[in-house]
Design a protein around this motif. Sequence first.
Motif, short mmCIF file in Angstrom:
data_model
loop_
_atom_site.label_atom_id
_atom_site.label_comp_id
_atom_site.label_asym_id
_atom_site.label_seq_id
_atom_site.Cartn_x
_atom_site.Cartn_y
_atom_site.Cartn_z
N GLU A 206 0.83 -1.21 0.00
CA GLU A 206 0.00 0.00 0.00
C GLU A 206 0.86 1.26 0.00
O GLU A 206 0.50 2.26 -0.62
N ILE A 207 2.01 1.21 0.71
CA ILE A 207 2.86 2.41 0.76
C ILE A 207 3.39 2.74 -0.64
O ILE A 207 3.35 3.90 -1.07
N PRO B 12 -9.03 1.78 11.47
CA PRO B 12 -9.03 2.52 10.19
C PRO B 12 -7.80 3.39 9.99
O PRO B 12 -7.29 3.49 8.87
N VAL B 13 -7.30 4.00 11.07
CA VAL B 13 -6.11 4.86 10.93
C VAL B 13 -4.93 4.05 10.41
O VAL B 13 -4.19 4.49 9.52
N ASP B 14 -4.75 2.84 10.94
CA ASP B 14 -3.63 1.99 10.52
C ASP B 14 -3.71 1.68 9.03
O ASP B 14 -2.71 1.63 8.33
N TYR B 15 -4.90 1.42 8.58
CA TYR B 15 -5.08 0.95 7.21
C TYR B 15 -5.16 2.08 6.20
O TYR B 15 -4.71 1.95 5.08
N LEU B 16 -5.77 3.18 6.62
CA LEU B 16 -6.06 4.23 5.65
C LEU B 16 -5.11 5.42 5.72
O LEU B 16 -4.77 6.00 4.70
N ILE B 17 -4.69 5.79 6.93
CA ILE B 17 -3.89 7.01 7.05
C ILE B 17 -2.39 6.72 7.12
O ILE B 17 -1.60 7.41 6.48
N VAL B 18 -2.01 5.68 7.85
CA VAL B 18 -0.57 5.40 8.03
C VAL B 18 0.16 5.23 6.68
O VAL B 18 1.20 5.86 6.47
N PRO B 19 -0.34 4.41 5.75
CA PRO B 19 0.39 4.27 4.47
C PRO B 19 0.49 5.59 3.71
O PRO B 19 1.53 5.91 3.12
#
Lengths: 248, 261
Positions: free
Chosen positions: A27-28, A124-131
Amino acid sequence: MRGLIELWGVFVSTIAGMIRGGRPKGEIVRQMHAIGNKSMLFIAVTLGFIGMVMIYQACMQFNRVTGDLSQVGVQFIRLVTSDFAPTLTGMMLATRVGAGIAAEIGSMKVTEQVDALRMSGVLPVDYLIVPRFIASVVMTVVLTTLGGAIMYVAGGLTAHYQFGVNLKIFFDLSLLNPAHLSLGLVKAVTYGAAIPVVSGFCGLRAKGSSEGVGWATTAAVIGSSLAVLLLDFILSVAGFFVLGEALR
Amino acid sequence: MSDAPPPAARPVIEFRGVAKAFGDKQVLRDLSLDVRKGEVLFIIGTSGVGKSVTIKHLIGLLGVDAGEIWFDGKRVDTLREPELAPIRKRIGMVFQNSTLFDSMTLAENVALPLRKHQGMRQKKALVEARRRLDQVYMSEFADRYPAELSDGMRKRAAIARTLTLQPEVVLFDEPTTGLDPVNARRIDRLIRELSGGQGVTSVVVSHDLTSIFSIADRIAFIYQGAVRALGSRDEIRASDDPVVQQFIQGQSSGPMETPGF
């Protein structure tokens, strides 16, 4: 005020999410492509033209006052490095990338995909915002470097062909020091971090249907742009106090 | 299908005086409702009356303003996000929009809860996901992306993803909305089979009168933020409440107050 506290909460969760790991595979890289590669032309054209216009205006004013254009290039690269390149790149990314992040996450929110993530045991933050956060920090630095270089070269060519400034004199880097580069780098990293956090936060607050996504997108563009301007002011002042003479 | 009493009478879920407002709009006022183990309970009512809001409270997707919610003897409305994970393993939800993740294949979608909730490795989770998709006759589409499938297929895959953790309770939010009658009846059969064969408790939010009166064990009619009528299919059909009758007969005029009309 409550919104600011929640925004801070998203930022803290994002940092914690980077430590936790568990991001979707690949994802990154996908986000780096979406944020970086797809913004490259936009940044290059925008900063290139702004560089030309700024040098054009500067040379005209200098001609009117002193007629000495020997210092234009030397001062320009200091400004480009410590401020124009990161801040203008940040502003451009706030509009293009901020809108994209808010629209994507906002659509997921109103179609309950964010709730489905929570039900699947995913924050959600881990999956959507972190990358997006990691990709944005890296690519903002890359785009700032690229945009700054294009701005500098476009300005130099304008000075040379329109005002007859010697290219060697314009492209003199002797007065550029690590302090300018450090301040520019700190700004690029900070904007790169702020844009996905503000935009992701707006996306996660989207409600209702397409109207909610529209609201989130608009709020993300305004919020990210304001964040860049506000951080520019804070970092410039802080830079002055910390780096002092080296910036002069 | 028979209108037999539910398999067991012990409440597994209890809503006690739940209230919820969004801004100025008071959606739930004083909602109390028990859900019995193994039953298929339909929550019905007009659009915007708070049916989906009610079930989302149970799994912590929304927080109550007042009242209590209990699941299997444990109060859940006070739990924080990390504490909700064990509850979400035991209660699955099929959302109205299917909510498959666009950037993942069907197999990856189904594998996600296995990886996150059960800590399964990606490779093993994908193998298991294909097996689950096979159960809903979707294994041949395992490598497709949601955008490449029809609404009915997406709905079935979403159900497979929800069932992948073998939940004790499944919440269905308008599972047949937007589906053709054939696919809608297949979903009905699946819900009934879950209850009959595996003892799964199902709470179904629906407007679909065909579904409601063919597979429900009990029906709760929500009106003005509270349960107005609760009973078996026959009891609801025979209700002498004019508001209930207006709803189940689909009459445009009557005593029912519907905001916006």
